[in-house]
Design an enzyme around this catalytic site. Structure first.
Site, PDB file in Angstrom:
ATOM      1  CG  LEU A   1      -1.727   1.267   1.447  1.00  0.00           C
ATOM      2  CD1 LEU A   1      -2.779   1.437   0.350  1.00  0.00           C
ATOM      3  CD2 LEU A   1      -2.415   1.277   2.810  1.00  0.00           C
TER       4      LEU A   1
ATOM      5  CE  LYS B   1     -12.514  -2.064   2.950  1.00  0.00           C
ATOM      6  NZ  LYS B   1     -11.689  -2.965   2.344  1.00  0.00           N
TER       7      LYS B   1
ATOM      8  CG  ASP C   1     -14.917   4.342   2.529  1.00  0.00           C
ATOM      9  OD1 ASP C   1     -14.483   4.236   1.371  1.00  0.00           O
ATOM     10  OD2 ASP C   1     -15.976   3.816   2.893  1.00  0.00           O
ATOM     11  CG  HIS C   2     -10.121   3.465  -1.421  1.00  0.00           C
ATOM     12  ND1 HIS C   2     -10.614   2.286  -0.941  1.00  0.00           N
ATOM     13  CD2 HIS C   2     -10.212   3.382  -2.763  1.00  0.00           C
ATOM     14  CE1 HIS C   2     -10.982   1.521  -1.956  1.00  0.00           C
ATOM     15  NE2 HIS C   2     -10.746   2.169  -3.080  1.00  0.00           N
TER      16      HIS C   2
ATOM     17  CG  HIS D   1     -15.666   1.007  -0.216  1.00  0.00           C
ATOM     18  ND1 HIS D   1     -14.852   1.773   0.565  1.00  0.00           N
ATOM     19  CD2 HIS D   1     -14.934  -0.070  -0.576  1.00  0.00           C
ATOM     20  CE1 HIS D   1     -13.673   1.171   0.674  1.00  0.00           C
ATOM     21  NE2 HIS D   1     -13.694   0.058  -0.002  1.00  0.00           N
TER      22      HIS D   1
HETATM   23  C1  BG6 Z   1     -11.141  -2.189  -1.275  1.00  0.00           C
HETATM   24  C2  BG6 Z   1     -11.534  -3.624  -1.148  1.00  0.00           C
HETATM   25  O1  BG6 Z   1     -11.544  -1.472  -0.148  1.00  0.00           O
HETATM   26  O2  BG6 Z   1     -11.740  -1.629  -2.424  1.00  0.00           O
HETATM   27  C3  BG6 Z   1     -11.160  -4.402  -2.397  1.00  0.00           C
HETATM   28  O3  BG6 Z   1     -10.903  -4.193  -0.016  1.00  0.00           O
HETATM   29  C4  BG6 Z   1     -11.718  -3.738  -3.627  1.00  0.00           C
HETATM   30  O4  BG6 Z   1     -11.600  -5.748  -2.317  1.00  0.00           O
HETATM   31  C5  BG6 Z   1     -11.357  -2.260  -3.635  1.00  0.00           C
HETATM   32  O5  BG6 Z   1     -11.168  -4.384  -4.754  1.00  0.00           O
HETATM   33  C6  BG6 Z   1     -12.051  -1.539  -4.781  1.00  0.00           C
HETATM   34  O6  BG6 Z   1     -11.543  -0.248  -4.846  1.00  0.00           O
HETATM   35  P1  BG6 Z   1     -11.518   0.549  -6.206  1.00  0.00           P
HETATM   36  O7  BG6 Z   1     -11.043   1.913  -5.830  1.00  0.00           O
HETATM   37  O8  BG6 Z   1     -10.594  -0.188  -7.126  1.00  0.00           O
HETATM   38  O9  BG6 Z   1     -12.923   0.521  -6.709  1.00  0.00           O
END
Ligand code: BG6
Length: 494
Positions: free
Chosen positions: A31, A164, A193-194, A256
């Site tokens: 990460l 998380k 929460d990205h 999310h």
């Molecule tokens: C993460 C999950 O929070 O979000 C993953 O743990 C998932 O399983 C990912 O693939 C999806 O993120 P994004 O930004 O690629 O839609």
């Protein structure tokens, strides 16, 4: 294509970056290398990382400062060589054993040395980019070494950023919360929460609360239903160890999906202050009607993609779900009776995250023989990714001498904006953590609210919801299609 005068009268709510130190635990991990350092470099290039700020990576793997700089340098894209080396000068590394108090004592001395050298206030942001099971011991050690204590005169702060999972059910989330609050005040805790770092997710608030035209129709009088989709083409990849223990509901819905739902459905906050925004989110989450556990299968579908059990690291008899679809109702005046359909899954036909607001049909058609019910309902799609933007489909006359009508799409794409450089979600979130703005971070009561909703589902669904199977690369299981079909609706194609 949009011209360069596209934005008229734009305002920025940005604050200048505050000087300080960012400490990244788990600095040699994936990460940090793939997301955090590149995001920091990007901020630096934009002038959003304060000149005097320092970044200290911590991990067990041994590197000296130069060795670590060489390790992350290939991930820094764009900019000149001079910019890159200027950024890397601000990067330091501290290797050691997370279980050893001496590691924290020497980290404290290193920070003091860097702060004195640059005459920095001791603002420190500590980012724990590591598995959640390590949070408790590390936070205890940080506290023991005095690294979490803020001076009483308010001259500097200590923020802790966490990723998380925040628990795996209500009880474990509350336990984690208790531990965090033993050592930290809520305003020191930055839970990521990205999805909230994505421009298109933040834009939901601008769209709803900086425009007049949407609010009058944003309710049960005009909206037939809302669909929220987060579909991925990827499978579990190398994360089976985590994923097989958690599954999709915990991985995507609890965080999310519910955050996005809250942004789309909450009431207008009294201001854009972090607590005003998060107060409204909590209110909304609390207003979601609890699932009827006797008829859980009527509103929750869980499924696993064919081949999941053969993925490396997955138990051969795993019953972990890789897809969930759910129907929610929100018991408040604005949304009474409007179904919210949520679906998310891995190994689906397309990568697509969107919120589709499907309006009701017109009450009467004057365009005989076309009946009101024949007209496609107006639909506003907030496209979160990958084709970021917004699409409004309305009924319009088709050009030509005949009188023909059909759905017409007004499509706005962020990628067509001139000079629109893409912005990684982590940039926004790192910047905010260093600025002390918690608006886009999850407050503990939001987490508790969402676990309160989903924990009974997790406790009951093995028994009440059969695990369906879907083909990789498909639209998901038949059962999910039926969830809408029996109410006379259908999912938007992926
Ligand atoms: C993460 C999950 O929070 O979000 C993953 O743990 C998932 O399983 C990912 O693939 C999806 O993120 P994004 O930004 O690629 O839609």
């Amino acid at each position: 294509m949009l011209d360069s005068n596209y934005w008229r009268g734009n305002f920025c709510i940005e604050v200048n970056p505050a000087p300080g130190a960012l400490v990244i635990f788990g600095a040699s991990g994936d990460l940090a290398k793939r997301k955090l350092y590149p995001a920091l470099y990007h901020l630096f290039r934009r002038g959003l990382l304060h000149e005097e700020s320092r970044i200290v990576g911590c991990a067990r793997t041994f590197y000296d400062d130069d060795g670590f700089r060489a390790h992350i340098a290939p991930e820094l894209v764009g900019g000149s060589e001079a910019q890159k080396s200027d950024f890397l000068k601000r990067v330091h590394y501290h290797a050691g054993d997370y279980g050893d108090p001496e590691f924290y004592a020497s980290l404290g001395k290193l920070l003091e040395r860097l702060e004195q050298g640059a005459e920095l206030p001791a603002n420190r942001t500590i980012y724990l980019a590591m598995p959640a099971r390590l949070y408790p011991p590390i936070i205890e050690q940080l506290s023991g070494a005095g690294l979490l204590t803020e001076p009483e005169d308010g001259s500097s702060w200590r923020h802790v950023v966490l990723e998380k999972p925040f628990g795996r059910d209500l009880a474990s989330a509350e336990e984690l919360d208790l531990l965090l609050h033993r050592y930290l005040k809520e305003d020191q805790i930055y839970r990521i929460d990205h999805y909230l770092g994505k421009d298109t997710v933040q834009n939901i608030l601008m769209l709803r609360f900086a425009n007049l035209i949407f609010e009058p129709v944003w309710n049960a009088h005009y909206i037939d239903h809302i669909q929220l989709t987060v579909a991925e083409t990827l499978g579990v990849e190398h994360r089976a160890g985590y994923y097989d223990q958690y599954g999709l509901l915990r991985d995507m819905f609890q965080n999310h999906m519910l955050e996005m739902l809250a942004m789309a459905a909450m009431e207008m906050p009294a201001s854009f202050s972090p607590d005003a925004v998060r107060d409204e989110k909590v209110k909304l989450i609390k207003a979601i009607r609890p699932f009827d556990l006797n008829r859980l299968g009527d509103s929750v579908i869980r499924a696993q993609y064919d081949g999941y059990r053969a993925e490396p690291g997955v138990a051969p008899d795993s019953r972990t779900e890789t897809f969930v679809a759910a129907r929610l109702l929100i018991d408040n005046w604005r949304w009474a009776g409007v179904p919210f359909y949520l679906r998310s899954g891995k190994r689906l036909a397309a990568r697509k995250s969107e919120i589709a607001i499907v309006f009701k049909s017109v009450p009467h058609s004057i365009f005989e023989p076309i009946r009101a019910a024949d007209m496609q309902p107006d639909t506003l799609v907030l496209k979160v990714q990958p084709d970021e933007g917004m699409e409004l489909t309305i009924q319009a006359k088709q050009p030509g001498p005949k009188l023909c009508m059909g759905g017409l799409s007004l499509n706005f794409r962020y990628s067509e904006l001139p000079g629109g450089e893409s912005f990684e979600a982590y940039e926004r979130l790192l910047l905010d953590a260093m600025l002390g703005d918690q608006t886009l971070f999850i407050r503990s009561d939001v987490i508790a609210g969402s676990w309160r909703l989903f924990t009974p589902v997790l406790e009951n669904w093995q028994e009440k919801c059969p695990l369906a199977v879907y083909a990789p690369g498909s639209e998901g299981p038949e059962e999910a299609a039926r969830l809408l079909f029996r109410e006379g609706r259908e999912w938007r194609p992926l």
